[in-house]
Design an enzyme around this catalytic site. Structure first.
Site, PDB file in Angstrom:
ATOM      1  N   LYS A  54       0.843  -1.208   0.000  1.00  0.00           N
ATOM      2  CA  LYS A  54       0.000   0.000   0.000  1.00  0.00           C
ATOM      3  C   LYS A  54       0.868   1.243   0.000  1.00  0.00           C
ATOM      4  CE  LYS A  54      -3.730  -2.272   2.388  1.00  0.00           C
ATOM      5  NZ  LYS A  54      -4.325  -2.628   3.648  1.00  0.00           N
ATOM      6  N   GLN A  98      -5.008  -1.477   9.476  1.00  0.00           N
ATOM      7  CA  GLN A  98      -4.903  -2.826   8.914  1.00  0.00           C
ATOM      8  C   GLN A  98      -5.528  -3.842   9.867  1.00  0.00           C
ATOM      9  OE1 GLN A  98      -3.737  -3.596   5.852  1.00  0.00           O
ATOM     10  NE2 GLN A  98      -4.153  -5.762   6.184  1.00  0.00           N
ATOM     11  N   ASP A 121     -11.356   2.924   3.970  1.00  0.00           N
ATOM     12  CA  ASP A 121     -11.767   1.513   3.909  1.00  0.00           C
ATOM     13  C   ASP A 121     -13.293   1.392   3.793  1.00  0.00           C
ATOM     14  OD1 ASP A 121      -9.970  -0.629   3.866  1.00  0.00           O
ATOM     15  OD2 ASP A 121      -9.406  -0.355   5.964  1.00  0.00           O
TER      16      ASP A 121
HETATM   17  N1  GUN Z   1      -7.189  -6.871   6.058  1.00  0.00           N
HETATM   18  C1  GUN Z   1      -7.584  -7.644   5.040  1.00  0.00           C
HETATM   19  N2  GUN Z   1      -8.280  -6.924   4.122  1.00  0.00           N
HETATM   20  C2  GUN Z   1      -8.320  -5.661   4.584  1.00  0.00           C
HETATM   21  C3  GUN Z   1      -8.873  -4.448   4.090  1.00  0.00           C
HETATM   22  O1  GUN Z   1      -9.501  -4.380   3.026  1.00  0.00           O
HETATM   23  N3  GUN Z   1      -8.694  -3.360   4.875  1.00  0.00           N
HETATM   24  C4  GUN Z   1      -8.030  -3.410   6.048  1.00  0.00           C
HETATM   25  N4  GUN Z   1      -7.924  -2.289   6.743  1.00  0.00           N
HETATM   26  N5  GUN Z   1      -7.494  -4.502   6.546  1.00  0.00           N
HETATM   27  C5  GUN Z   1      -7.639  -5.626   5.810  1.00  0.00           C
END
Ligand code: GUN
Length: 294
Positions: A54, A98, A121
């Site tokens: 990311k 996350q 998100d």
């Molecule tokens: N962990 C697995 N998928 C995601 C996601 O789309 N967003 C976040 N913040 N954590 C994750």
């Protein structure tokens, strides 16, 4: 029949290129680069890989990346304090915490503390509620990526039978809402559904997000259907090495489906591309600028 492979990696590259163009334009208007903050608590290896990717993609798109790492032992209060600090930081347009978080931390309490205007998100109840009621919202990245790919395969989704396997807040539920907005006829099925295979076989578009390796078999798929596989599972091969597989038994599914996303290289790359777009949306909305044209 051999299914057309829906190349998420290529589509994601297009979306990221558009995001980079828009980021440059928006940076001029803001007088600074749009910024995305990512919070990682602990050292889960998969999460570390996601967070690194990311950060890299954010910088490549001409945006600012702020990475915050807290130890596995961090308290809920420490994580909440960090989220509050990021909420108040004007250089931060998007905040992503996350998941999963360590067990001493209540994920819902943390996600609910994120400023909904920075919730890239789309996990805050405010954004989930807006999505469900058809108001403009920051929508979760993976489901948005699924719909972009489904539209690449079909053009309009209006009137098509869409079946979503999985009812998580991260994928299944928001994906159903987005498909409904596209005027598909939507069914959400899950582990307690009676005769899951028969429900899946109704689908023109079958979206699978259940987290079980190769669970969906070839005979669950209507001939010619589009299969969107959200799963990413690491399994051990007979020779002891590991490989990534989706929630769909790809080889058999590809013989029946009209189009299918591979794993890896399908929906995975779309998630980060859509995260960049959400960060730009948040930056524009916070600054009163017109929404990015992506
Ligand atoms: N962990 C697995 N998928 C995601 C996601 O789309 N967003 C976040 N913040 N954590 C994750």
């Amino acid at each position: 029949m051999t299914a057309k492979i829906l190349d998420g990696k290529a589509v994601a590259a297009e979306v990221r290129a558009q995001a980079a163009q828009e980021a440059a334009r928006i940076a001029v208007q803001l007088g600074r680069k749009p910024g995305l903050a990512v919070v990682l608590v602990g050292a889960d290896p998969a999460s570390e890989v996601y967070v690194r990717n990311k950060g890299r993609s954010t910088v490549e798109a001409g945006m600012e990346s702020f990475e915050h790492k807290l130890p596995e032992t961090a308290s809920e209060a420490e994580v909440l304090a960090l989220v509050q600090k990021l909420n108040a930081d004007d250089k931060v347009d998007g905040i992503l915490v996350q998941l999963p978080l360590p067990k001493q931390i209540d994920s819902n309490r943390v996600l609910n503390a994120v400023d909904p205007a920075k919730d890239v998100d789309g996990f805050h109840p405010m954004n989930a509620g807006k999505l469900a009621t058809g108001l403009p919202a920051l929508a979760p990245c993976t489901p948005v990526g699924c719909v972009i790919i489904a539209k690449k395969a079909h053009g309009s989704l209006a009137g098509l039978e869409a079946v979503v396997l999985g009812r998580s807040n991260i994928v299944g539920k928001p994906l159903a809402q987005l498909l409904l907005q596209e005027n598909a006829t939507v069914t959400i099925a899950h582990s307690r559904t009676k005769d899951l295979a028969a429900v899946a076989r109704r689908a023109d578009i079958l979206c699978v997000a259940i987290g079980k390796p190769e669970f969906v078999k070839g005979d669950w798929i209507k001939p010619g259907a589009t299969v969107i596989d959200v799963g990413i599972n690491r399994i051990q091969k007979p020779d002891g090495k590991t490989k990534l597989v989706g929630d769909v038994a790809y080889e058999e599914a590809a013989k029946v489906a009209g189009a299918i996303t591979p794993v890896p290289g399908g929906i995975g790359p779309m998630t980060i591309a859509c995260l960049l777009v959400n960060t730009l949306r948040a930056a524009c909305a916070r600054a009163g600028l017109p929404a990015p044209g992506i």
